[in-house]
Scaffold this motif. Structure first.
Motif, PDB file in Angstrom:
ATOM      1  N   GLU A 109      -8.309  17.337  23.117  1.00  0.00           N
ATOM      2  CA  GLU A 109      -9.063  17.164  24.363  1.00  0.00           C
ATOM      3  C   GLU A 109      -9.946  15.915  24.284  1.00  0.00           C
ATOM      4  O   GLU A 109     -10.048  15.157  25.251  1.00  0.00           O
ATOM      5  CB  GLU A 109      -9.946  18.385  24.641  1.00  0.00           C
ATOM      6  CG  GLU A 109      -9.198  19.638  25.023  1.00  0.00           C
ATOM      7  CD  GLU A 109     -10.077  20.885  25.040  1.00  0.00           C
ATOM      8  OE1 GLU A 109      -9.753  21.800  25.813  1.00  0.00           O
ATOM      9  OE2 GLU A 109     -11.070  20.955  24.289  1.00  0.00           O
ATOM     10  N   VAL A 110     -10.589  15.719  23.135  1.00  0.00           N
ATOM     11  CA  VAL A 110     -11.484  14.578  22.961  1.00  0.00           C
ATOM     12  C   VAL A 110     -10.679  13.274  23.007  1.00  0.00           C
ATOM     13  O   VAL A 110     -11.069  12.315  23.681  1.00  0.00           O
ATOM     14  CB  VAL A 110     -12.276  14.701  21.638  1.00  0.00           C
ATOM     15  CG1 VAL A 110     -12.994  13.408  21.301  1.00  0.00           C
ATOM     16  CG2 VAL A 110     -13.263  15.854  21.737  1.00  0.00           C
ATOM     17  N   ARG A 111      -9.551  13.250  22.312  1.00  0.00           N
ATOM     18  CA  ARG A 111      -8.701  12.053  22.304  1.00  0.00           C
ATOM     19  C   ARG A 111      -8.225  11.740  23.731  1.00  0.00           C
ATOM     20  O   ARG A 111      -8.257  10.592  24.177  1.00  0.00           O
ATOM     21  CB  ARG A 111      -7.507  12.272  21.364  1.00  0.00           C
ATOM     22  CG  ARG A 111      -6.667  11.040  21.146  1.00  0.00           C
ATOM     23  CD  ARG A 111      -5.654  11.246  20.028  1.00  0.00           C
ATOM     24  NE  ARG A 111      -6.268  11.416  18.718  1.00  0.00           N
ATOM     25  CZ  ARG A 111      -6.735  10.412  17.971  1.00  0.00           C
ATOM     26  NH1 ARG A 111      -6.668   9.180  18.419  1.00  0.00           N
ATOM     27  NH2 ARG A 111      -7.265  10.632  16.798  1.00  0.00           N
ATOM     28  N   GLN A 112      -7.840  12.768  24.460  1.00  0.00           N
ATOM     29  CA  GLN A 112      -7.370  12.596  25.838  1.00  0.00           C
ATOM     30  C   GLN A 112      -8.494  12.040  26.729  1.00  0.00           C
ATOM     31  O   GLN A 112      -8.273  11.132  27.523  1.00  0.00           O
ATOM     32  CB  GLN A 112      -6.877  13.943  26.368  1.00  0.00           C
ATOM     33  CG  GLN A 112      -6.132  13.869  27.670  1.00  0.00           C
ATOM     34  CD  GLN A 112      -5.569  15.224  28.074  1.00  0.00           C
ATOM     35  OE1 GLN A 112      -5.571  16.188  27.309  1.00  0.00           O
ATOM     36  NE2 GLN A 112      -5.090  15.295  29.285  1.00  0.00           N
ATOM     37  N   LYS A 113      -9.687  12.574  26.567  1.00  0.00           N
ATOM     38  CA  LYS A 113     -10.842  12.118  27.343  1.00  0.00           C
ATOM     39  C   LYS A 113     -11.115  10.635  27.064  1.00  0.00           C
ATOM     40  O   LYS A 113     -11.356   9.852  27.990  1.00  0.00           O
ATOM     41  CB  LYS A 113     -12.069  12.968  26.988  1.00  0.00           C
ATOM     42  CG  LYS A 113     -13.337  12.586  27.690  1.00  0.00           C
ATOM     43  CD  LYS A 113     -13.346  13.106  29.103  1.00  0.00           C
ATOM     44  CE  LYS A 113     -14.721  12.930  29.733  1.00  0.00           C
ATOM     45  NZ  LYS A 113     -14.683  13.218  31.153  1.00  0.00           N
TER      46      LYS A 113
END
Length: 157
Positions: free
Chosen positions: A29-33
């Motif tokens: 999720e963090v990488r996607q954000k």
């Protein structure tokens, strides 16, 4: 023409710290954000390392919080919990640790309550259709098939 928002490394770190503080997040999720913020791969790696070092990002903690929440609120079984965590690229070790935190007695109580509540809401008169609907409902929620079929036979003889 829409101008893309750009962030300095420090701004992006602060933004992601707040993102992680608001709710537990997994690495994916963090990488996607960060990708949505148009950060370059090198900056993404630097920020993720920063979040890990300062304990904003912790996959084990995320897995446990995810399992607690989905089990108690959505009444998901172990199969569904496991597959949803796998979709988020959580390690097998963290998945097993989180799943093992569910108390067995509580697990079976929730399952029995869910099955009994659902059987009452099925209005079909045909016994076989009723059984199929109950089984489908419980299997979709990720409960083990041996438990499901035993319960279906018990509730709809």
């Amino acid at each position: 023409m829409v101008k893309k928002q750009t962030y300095t490394l420090e701004e992006a770190k602060r933004k992601l710290e707040n993102y992680c503080v608001y709710q537990e997040r997994c690495h994916k999720e963090v990488r996607q954000k960060l990708q949505e913020m148009h950060m370059i791969p090198e900056a993404i790696d630097v920020i993720i390392v920063h979040l890990l070092e300062h304990n904003f990002l912790n996959e084990e903690r995320f897995a446990k919080a995810f399992v607690r929440g989905k089990f108690s609120i959505k009444k998901w079984g172990k199969y569904r919990l496991t597959s949803e965590l796998k979709k988020k690229d959580i390690s097998k070790t963290n998945i097993n640790q989180a799943i093992n935190e569910i108390d067995d007695e509580n697990y079976y109580n929730v399952f029995n309550h869910l099955a009994q509540k659902q059987v009452l809401s099925i209005t079909d008169k045909n016994k076989y259709k009723k059984r199929k609907k109950l089984a489908d409902y419980l299997l979709y929620r990720g409960w083990e098939s041996d438990l499901v079929y035993k319960k279906v036979n018990e509730l709809i003889p």
